[in-house]
Design a protein around this motif. Structure first.
Motif, PDB file in Angstrom:
ATOM      1  N   ASP A 266       0.838  -1.192   0.000  1.00 46.04           N
ATOM      2  CA  ASP A 266       0.000   0.000   0.000  1.00 46.04           C
ATOM      3  C   ASP A 266       0.879   1.250   0.000  1.00 46.04           C
ATOM      4  N   LEU A 267       0.810   2.032  -1.076  1.00 51.50           N
ATOM      5  CA  LEU A 267       1.685   3.193  -1.228  1.00 51.50           C
ATOM      6  C   LEU A 267       1.380   4.272  -0.203  1.00 51.50           C
ATOM      7  N   LEU A 276       8.302   5.609   2.376  1.00 52.34           N
ATOM      8  CA  LEU A 276       8.467   6.433   1.180  1.00 52.34           C
ATOM      9  C   LEU A 276       8.475   7.897   1.590  1.00 52.34           C
ATOM     10  N   SER A 277       9.331   8.693   0.965  1.00 47.21           N
ATOM     11  CA  SER A 277       9.377  10.122   1.240  1.00 47.21           C
ATOM     12  C   SER A 277       8.397  10.853   0.323  1.00 47.21           C
ATOM     13  N   GLN A 373       5.871  -0.655 -11.533  1.00 51.73           N
ATOM     14  CA  GLN A 373       6.812   0.407 -11.180  1.00 51.73           C
ATOM     15  C   GLN A 373       6.697   0.754  -9.696  1.00 51.73           C
ATOM     16  N   ALA A 374       5.471   0.847  -9.191  1.00 49.26           N
ATOM     17  CA  ALA A 374       5.242   1.170  -7.783  1.00 49.26           C
ATOM     18  C   ALA A 374       5.834   0.096  -6.878  1.00 49.26           C
ATOM     19  N   LYS A 375       5.719  -1.152  -7.308  1.00 49.48           N
ATOM     20  CA  LYS A 375       6.264  -2.246  -6.495  1.00 49.48           C
ATOM     21  C   LYS A 375       7.780  -2.149  -6.389  1.00 49.48           C
ATOM     22  N   VAL A 376       8.427  -1.770  -7.473  1.00 45.49           N
ATOM     23  CA  VAL A 376       9.885  -1.612  -7.454  1.00 45.49           C
ATOM     24  C   VAL A 376      10.283  -0.496  -6.496  1.00 45.49           C
ATOM     25  N   VAL A 377       9.535   0.613  -6.535  1.00 41.01           N
ATOM     26  CA  VAL A 377       9.854   1.758  -5.684  1.00 41.01           C
ATOM     27  C   VAL A 377       9.740   1.389  -4.215  1.00 41.01           C
ATOM     28  N   THR A 378       8.649   0.718  -3.845  1.00 40.92           N
ATOM     29  CA  THR A 378       8.452   0.374  -2.434  1.00 40.92           C
ATOM     30  C   THR A 378       9.434  -0.687  -1.961  1.00 40.92           C
TER      31      THR A 378
END
Length: 411
Positions: A266-267, A276-277, A373-378
């Motif tokens: 969950d972002l 996440l910043s 993409q979101a999964k990679v970031v988190t």
């Protein structure tokens, strides 16, 4: 409403749900319109996002304030009325008041907000905010908006068997403007962020609650927003009425389910927990895949439920074959909806969901590209140390420019 204004800001800054909401809204929508009277929400956004990120969002009109300069309450011989806090010449030398700044000219309301709220700012930062707010804030014609909201609220109540039943039990058929417990010399105001006090009759609180939600609808209409959202305390009327008018309060619920079935943490919660910043959220928002995802969301029916949005997501991914693996939750949902009708899948194969693969992509626009993409970031983000919230130093010089100590000036 007038007392303990700081409690609202403290609740938002210290409540992870508000951090999560903000991150989700930034990723889901091209533009966020925030209705406000006294601009108090700006201090909350400064804590959450930091000045650099927030100034960027204001400059690009990603966040826009829709400002009203009146509020409303209930008087025993007039019902719901809108009003301004009118200060005469004798009020000019009193300390700035965040509550009454709802009714000040915009430039004065901005100054009061900076004087009375944290975090502290330099003169340069303050000037940047003021310049952007004066040019980018939508100034609403509040009087007609309030009147339209009042008339609509009365119609809602008159057409609600539930509310009519509640009113008649204690009021014996009294008109809405003369409810039991109201006084002609007292204004009962409303704050959507606090619970009803014991001294406020439930009927009056119910009317003011309906008035508030109709005010949100009226502001939404004037600013031409596509979706209205908020916390659970401000959506009871919008759940039914908002969908009828083409608004949907299910956006965040849909977004949460899309992340869940795609195996993405969950972002919003990642932002709330400082994994996440704010800068990472903005960089993710500004990516090509994120824009494609927002475009895809906007293509749906505004009044779609979360389940309907989820089904549309499954349909956009395509039929399963042997190209890329699917998360188990997404496959299980798919086999009970769209794909189940196209290609029956046995229970044994569903249990081995990781072996299933995608064959058909919508090139460059699939909403699943953003989820990947979101999964990679988190996954690659370290835990960020939470910012420390410090109170205003009462022995420091006051930020209003008087050159007096804060405790002897505006504190």
């Amino acid at each position: 409403m007038i007392q303990s204004q700081e409690l609202v800001s403290d609740m938002m800054v210290n409540g992870p749900v508000y951090w999560a909401q903000l991150a989700d809204y930034l990723l889901m929508y091209d533009q966020i319109v925030i209705p406000t009277g006294n601009l108090q929400i700006l201090s909350v956004l400064r804590f959450m996002l930091g000045d650099d990120v927030l100034l960027e969002l204001l400059e690009t009109r990603t966040i826009v304030f829709a400002r009203f300069d009146e509020w409303f309450g209930y008087i025993g011989n007039a019902g719901v009325v809108s009003f301004k806090f009118m200060g005469g010449p004798e009020k000019k030398h009193t300390a700035p008041n965040l509550a009454t700044s709802h009714c000040l000219p915009l430039d004065e309301a901005i100054e009061v907000m900076f004087i009375t709220t944290n975090p502290l700012s330099t003169r340069e930062i303050r000037q940047k905010y003021k310049s952007l707010l004066l040019t980018h804030t939508a100034q609403l014609a509040t009087t007609p908006i309030m009147e339209a909201a009042r008339l609509e609220a009365y119609r809602d109540i008159e057409n609600s068997p539930y509310l009519q039943h509640m009113l008649s039990i204690r009021n014996g058929g009294r008109p809405l403007n003369y409810l039991k417990g109201s006084k002609s010399n007292t204004v009962t105001t409303f704050n959507p962020h606090v619970r009803r006090g014991n001294d406020t009759p439930p009927e009056i609180w119910a009317i003011l609650s309906v008035m508030f939600e109709n005010l949100l609808l009226s502001i939404g209409g004037k600013t031409e927003v596509g979706e209205l959202t908020g916390d659970t305390a401000t959506l009871s009327v919008l759940q039914a009425k908002g969908q009828r008018l083409g608004y949907s309060p299910h956006g965040r619920e849909s977004f949460a389910q899309l992340q869940q079935v795609s195996g993405v943490p969950d972002l919003g919660l990642a932002f709330a927990s400082k994994q996440l910043s704010a800068r990472q959220i903005i960089e993710l928002r500004q990516s090509k895949h994120a824009q494609s995802f927002r475009d895809w969301l906007a293509e749906g029916n505004p009044s779609s439920t979360a389940q309907e949005t989820l089904q549309r997501y499954v349909e956009s991914v395509g039929k399963p074959s042997l190209v890329e693996s699917l998360p188990a939750k997404l496959l299980r949902f798919a086999t009970t909806t769209t794909w189940g009708a196209l290609e029956p899948v046995s229970g044994a194969v569903v249990a081995a969901a990781d072996s299933f693969l995608l064959s058909k992509w919508f090139p460059g626009t699939s909403p699943r590209l953003f989820m990947r993409q979101a999964k990679v970031v988190t996954t690659n983000s370290p835990v960020i140390r939470p910012p420390q919230q410090k109170g205003r130093d009462r022995n420091a010089l006051c930020s209003c420019g008087s050159e007096k100590k804060y405790k002897h000036c505006c504190g």
